[in-house]
Design an enzyme around this catalytic site. Structure first.
Site, PDB file in Angstrom:
ATOM      1  CE  LYS A  80      -3.469   0.169   2.751  1.00  0.00           C
ATOM      2  NZ  LYS A  80      -4.164   0.343   4.079  1.00  0.00           N
TER       3      LYS A  80
HETATM    4  C1  E4P Z   1      -7.502   0.488   4.593  1.00  0.00           C
HETATM    5  O1  E4P Z   1      -6.672   0.007   4.876  1.00  0.00           O
HETATM    6  C2  E4P Z   1      -7.439   2.161   5.407  1.00  0.00           C
HETATM    7  O2  E4P Z   1      -6.402   2.210   5.814  1.00  0.00           O
HETATM    8  C3  E4P Z   1      -8.574   1.998   6.381  1.00  0.00           C
HETATM    9  O3  E4P Z   1      -9.981   1.353   5.749  1.00  0.00           O
HETATM   10  C4  E4P Z   1      -8.985   3.404   6.959  1.00  0.00           C
HETATM   11  O4  E4P Z   1      -9.740   3.254   7.865  1.00  0.00           O
HETATM   12  P1  E4P Z   1     -10.248   4.501   8.973  1.00  0.00           P
HETATM   13  O5  E4P Z   1     -10.516   5.678   8.241  1.00  0.00           O
HETATM   14  O6  E4P Z   1     -11.106   3.919   9.799  1.00  0.00           O
HETATM   15  O7  E4P Z   1      -8.747   4.658   9.589  1.00  0.00           O
END
Ligand code: E4P
Length: 217
Positions: A84
């Site tokens: 990522k």
């Molecule tokens: C995906 O892995 C994203 O980092 C994650 O869904 C972010 O979620 P949040 O907005 O609840 O921190």
């Protein structure tokens, strides 16, 4: 769909369902698993994934060089890892570089809040983009429209990049995101449980079981 958690107990409680395609993590989710390093948590998760399930790990770093170096480190651990990379200018440079050097590596562009970011990430060669639904809505953005526009743009331009909806805080956001054109979603475990254990269904099921015991036909 994917599970959005780095907690082993949570992962184990849902992973037996074969429709779970893998696990997404980020530095915040990893930090919640106090006292455990990214390397340790990743190793534990990979040990319980099957050969087709994927683990998404996010690069950290401020500069292009830091992000690139961290990406290489993460990718060296296992072929089931999707990297990522935050979709800012340096992130886009790293995505472009990595895709040129190692076209086989799977990359997801993360921290997406606009169609424009997704467009550039797709041009850079990303396999996935991850728009942050709840965080967009917190900022007054129309997340559903942004997903629909991203999906329409990818289709119009023939871009094969998949849209993985992320950052969910309620179950309606998930179905709205999929209906708007997302190809995949990553869901926190508590929302997956909520989707499986619908409260109204539970009442009906309980009544059926009561009747079954009482022999009513
Ligand atoms: C995906 O892995 C994203 O980092 C994650 O869904 C972010 O979620 P949040 O907005 O609840 O921190």
């Amino acid at each position: 769909m994917f599970l959005d958690t780095a907690n082993i107990a949570e992962i184990e409680s849902v992973l037996t369902f074969k429709w779970v395609k893998g696990i997404t993590t980020n530095p915040t989710l990893l930090a919640k698993e106090q006292g455990q390093s990214r390397a340790n948590i990743s190793r534990e998760i990979l040990a319980i994934l099957n050969e087709n399930q994927r683990l998404f790990i996010q690069t950290t770093g401020e500069t292009q060089a830091e992000m690139y170096e961290d990406a290489q480190k993460i990718l060296s651990k296992d072929a089931r890892i999707t990297i990522k990379i935050p979709a800012n200018e340096n992130g886009l440079r790293v995505i472009t570089q990595l895709k040129q050097e190692r076209p086989d590596v799977e990359i997801l562009a993360t921290a997406i809040f606009s169609v424009e970011q997704s467009y550039l990430a797709a041009l850079a060669g990303c396999d996935w983009v991850a728009p942050y639904i709840n965080r967009m809505e917190n900022q007054g953005l129309n997340a559903t429209q942004i997903i629909a526009d991203t999906s329409a743009l990818f289709k119009k331009l023939g871009l094969p990049t998949r849209i993985l909806g992320a950052s969910f805080k309620n179950t309606a956001q998930i179905t709205e995101t999929l209906l708007a054109g997302a190809t995949d979603v990553t869901i926190p475990t508590e929302l997956v449980k909520m989707m499986m254990d619908n409260k109204l269904a539970a009442a009906s099921i309980q009544t059926f079981n009561l009747h079954a015991k009482g022999g009513i036909c």
